[in-house]
Design a protein around this motif. Structure first.
Motif, PDB file in Angstrom:
ATOM      1  N   ARG A  48     -11.481 -30.559   1.815  1.00 32.94           N
ATOM      2  CA  ARG A  48     -10.262 -30.122   2.235  1.00 32.94           C
ATOM      3  C   ARG A  48      -9.279 -30.068   1.185  1.00 32.94           C
ATOM      4  O   ARG A  48      -9.173 -31.087   0.548  1.00 32.94           O
ATOM      5  CB  ARG A  48      -9.538 -30.834   3.434  1.00 32.94           C
TER       6      ARG A  48
ATOM      7  N   SER B  78      -5.916 -25.683   2.992  1.00 32.94           N
ATOM      8  CA  SER B  78      -7.602 -25.654   3.160  1.00 32.94           C
ATOM      9  C   SER B  78      -7.848 -23.905   3.492  1.00 32.94           C
ATOM     10  O   SER B  78      -8.992 -23.639   2.957  1.00 32.94           O
ATOM     11  CB  SER B  78      -8.062 -26.451   3.905  1.00 32.94           C
TER      12      SER B  78
ATOM     13  N   ASP C 240     -13.700 -34.233   4.336  1.00 31.07           N
ATOM     14  CA  ASP C 240     -13.534 -34.041   5.820  1.00 31.07           C
ATOM     15  C   ASP C 240     -14.066 -35.139   6.597  1.00 31.07           C
ATOM     16  O   ASP C 240     -13.758 -35.671   7.552  1.00 31.07           O
ATOM     17  CB  ASP C 240     -13.901 -32.709   6.186  1.00 31.07           C
TER      18      ASP C 240
ATOM     19  N   ASP D 291     -11.608 -26.357   6.255  1.00 32.66           N
ATOM     20  CA  ASP D 291     -12.112 -26.884   4.911  1.00 32.66           C
ATOM     21  C   ASP D 291     -12.013 -25.665   4.136  1.00 32.66           C
ATOM     22  O   ASP D 291     -11.647 -24.515   4.530  1.00 32.66           O
ATOM     23  CB  ASP D 291     -13.666 -27.206   4.849  1.00 32.66           C
TER      24      ASP D 291
END
Length: 680
Positions: free
Chosen positions: A191, A214, A264, A423
């Motif tokens: 991220r 992200s 993450d 992400d």
């Protein structure tokens, strides 16, 4: 920036290149000074030109903006020598943090964790190849200077590295005037979280929370929000303090951003990526959750004023999300687009902010970055902010140039985005679904057809019973349905003899797609069929100069419309559809071409997929090429695109390096091999 200056009672001086002569910021400023021609090196990247503009206008300070020279120490040095205030950090901070190689070495020595890689000045291509083998694939090649994801390339294997290095150096040199590269391990599914800082000249450094960035494509941020849904209060404090430590280590002054990659799986683990020594494009989300005007504080700090608040005074209230509107075509791999803004609607209302360069009549060229505006929404909760942003995008209409607005709405509707499961690779995974070919929504072509159909008089339609064609005001022609009897179709007084007579419209909806719309009756009370489907009740309920309400199968759709020669643009719910009415002669020609082409292989004519400049040519006329081989590279809006051979054969080029090309410009042809069709 100009709005803040105006509110503070400070006069603004805009600078511009020839390409931006009619730009919105030029009109908004109190005065404006030309820097030079379109080429950035002779205008926006020219320190001398910028300083001359300051002297000419009598400016006391220079705000460097978001890109170009915003992180360039040479501009800060020139300002110091000329006695002009540079609205940014000191020269030393710019020199250390503006160079990603020096920045990584500096923070690593200070104990801040960094991503494994090689960041040494003067790396040759051979050095980078060796470094990549030591770091391990996949690797990320990135320019040392500049930002915004420009020139960054993910390389999965050694065979891809040479082309990636050449492309990254070209983009870095063109965008930042420096082609120095660094290389680092590419971390899958991290991220991207960045911390906003403010620091004054009296030793106070505070952070204003973090932004989640992200959702990005090709390392270019697309959707940003504040705060991040990932971090808890304790982690937010830790990462914020780490960012402040980075700023203190270089005596930072002004507004800046420290960027981190955060796991993450374990948000407590983060790696320093870089420090942006300037105001970020996405700063509005921080302003909305903190209530602070970052441009105002940049100016106050540059004037020597102390910050009037401490870290404990900073409060994050609610949630803000920003979406960047780009001039690009998601259906064509997000290639940059150009055009003229024929019609513009931008949203307003509670919790909605728009920072925009757009205005009606603006020409969108290919010289610079394709970002057109930023649509931002604030609400008490993240879910409410996402919903408010989606509604704001639905009220955004830009006709005359293709944009990514519909794509942005599809991203916001993703369950992963709604749940905060983000992400840096998520957007790439969403793209195939968000851009997949779908059946044409009949609302746009039906609206355009009824819009034109309303221009026909009863006499026009009666005339079609003998000629088979009724002329439209722009010279294009709907066609009489050849399968219907030649009889009077309808008249304004309702009298009719024989069977009704539909009018046929061929509407081109894309490079390889078209729909046929048949209209029976007047526009205000018609029956339509689309591509031979079931008849639908349709009506042009309201028709204004550039707006209409179209009722289709009992549902009323408000739409905006604009015409540009043979092209009609239709806007509805944040989508903009470019349509062209095909004449009967064009339809016959296309049918004949299809008969001649038959089952032959791909079109041998190679066309430019976007307007831009040819930056390199990889083959010569007469070379044998194979399908998929790179022929040349075209650059537009700081993005490069490889043009490949559609099939095997002998190539003939029609362009050279530095040539400027338009969309669909013929750049090469592929002919069959000389021995094709002869016995072995």
């Amino acid at each position: 920036m100009i709005a803040t200056l105006r509110r503070m009672g400070i006069r603004s001086v805009a600078v511009y290149s020839d390409a931006d002569r009619d730009a919105r910021h030029v009109a908004l400023a109190d005065t404006a000074v030309r820097l030079g021609p379109t080429e950035p090196r002779a205008s926006y990247l020219s320190v001398d030109a910028v300083l001359d503009a300051a002297r000419t206008s009598g400016a006391d300070a220079i705000h460097p903006g978001y890109g170009f020279l915003s992180e360039n120490p040479d501009l800060a040095k020139a300002c110091e020598a000329a006695g002009v205030v540079f609205v940014g950090p000191g020269i030393d901070a710019l020199a250390v943090m503006g160079d990603k190689i020096r920045a990584k070495k500096h923070v690593s020595a200070a104990g801040v964790p960094v991503i494994p890689g090689v960041a040494l000045p003067g790396l040759s291509d051979a050095d980078v190849v060796a470094a990549a083998a030591a770091v391990g694939y996949p690797v990320l090649v990135k320019p040392s200077a500049g930002g915004g994801g420009k020139g960054m390339t993910v390389v999965e294997s050694p065979s891809e590295l040479p082309d990636a290095l050449a492309a990254s150096r070209r983009v870095a040199g063109a965008a930042f005037g420096d082609d120095t590269l660094l290389i680092e391990r590419f971390v899958h599914a991290p991220r991207h979280i960045e911390v906003q800082l403010l620091a004054d000249t009296h030793g106070t450094v505070v952070h204003l929370g973090e932004r989640e960035c992200s959702l990005q494509r090709r390392h270019q941020k697309v959707v940003e929000e504040a705060p991040s849904a990932l971090l808890d209060a304790a982690t937010r404090s830790r990462i914020g303090e780490a960012a402040c430590d980075v700023a203190r280590s270089v005596g930072y002054v002004g507004a800046g951003t420290v960027e981190f990659l955060v796991s993450d799986d374990d948000p407590t683990e983060f790696f320093f990526m870089e420090m942006n020594t300037r105001l970020q494009v996405e700063h509005p989300v921080t302003e909305l959750v903190t209530g602070l005007d970052l441009v105002e504080w940049q100016l106050r700090v540059a004037a020597g004023e102390p910050l009037t608040f401490a870290q404990d005074d900073v409060r994050l209230t609610g949630h803000a999300v920003e979406a960047r509107v780009y001039a690009e075509d998601p259906s064509r791999d997000f290639l940059p687009t150009t055009g003229s803004v024929l019609l513009l609607d931008e949203p307003t209302g509670e919790g909605v902010r728009v920072d925009s360069a757009l205005r009606p009549g603006l020409e969108i060229g290919s010289a610079y970055d394709p970002m057109l505006s930023k649509v931002v929404a604030w609400a008490p909760s993240r879910a409410q902010a996402l919903a408010r942003l989606d509604a704001a995008l639905a009220r955004t209409t830009v006709l005359g140039v293709r944009t990514n607005i519909a794509f942005l709405r599809s991203v916001l509707a993703s369950p992963d985005v709604r749940a905060g499961r983000l992400d840096t690779g998520l957007l790439a995974r969403l793209i195939p679904t968000a851009t997949a070919a779908r059946p044409v929504d009949p609302v746009a072509p039906v609206a355009a057809v009824l819009w034109r159909h309303a221009s026909l008089t009863a006499d026009d339609l009666l005339g079609s019973t003998t000629s088979g064609v009724a002329a439209l005001p722009d010279g294009s022609a709907p066609s009489r349905d050849a399968s219907a009897p030649r009889s009077l179709a309808w008249r304004s007084d309702g009298w009719r003899l024989g069977d009704p007579l539909p009018v046929r419209y061929d509407v081109v909806t894309g490079p390889d797609s078209a729909v046929e719309v048949r209209v029976l009756g007047p526009a205000h009370a018609a029956t339509v069929t689309v591509d031979g489907g079931a008849p639908l009740a349709a009506a042009l309920v309201r028709r204004g100069p550039d707006a209409a309400e179209v009722e289709l199968a009992g549902v009323v759709h408000p739409v905006r419309l604009a015409t540009d020669g043979p092209v009609t643009w239709v806007g509805a719910d944040g989508t903009s559809t470019e349509l062209r009415f095909r004449t009967r002669a064009e339809r016959v020609a296309d049918s004949l071409a299809a008969l001649v082409r038959g089952d032959l292989p791909a079109d041998p004519v190679v066309r430019s997929p976007m307007p831009g400049i040819v930056v390199s040519v990889d083959v010569e006329s007469g070379d044998e090429v194979v399908a998929g081989q790179t022929l040349l590279v075209i650059e537009a809006m700081k993005m490069e695109h490889r043009v490949v051979a559609p099939g095997d054969g002998i190539v003939t080029l029609t362009v050279r390096p530095t040539d400027r090309v338009a969309l669909d410009h013929v750049v090469a042809t592929i002919s069959g091999h000389p021995h094709e069709g002869t016995p072995e």
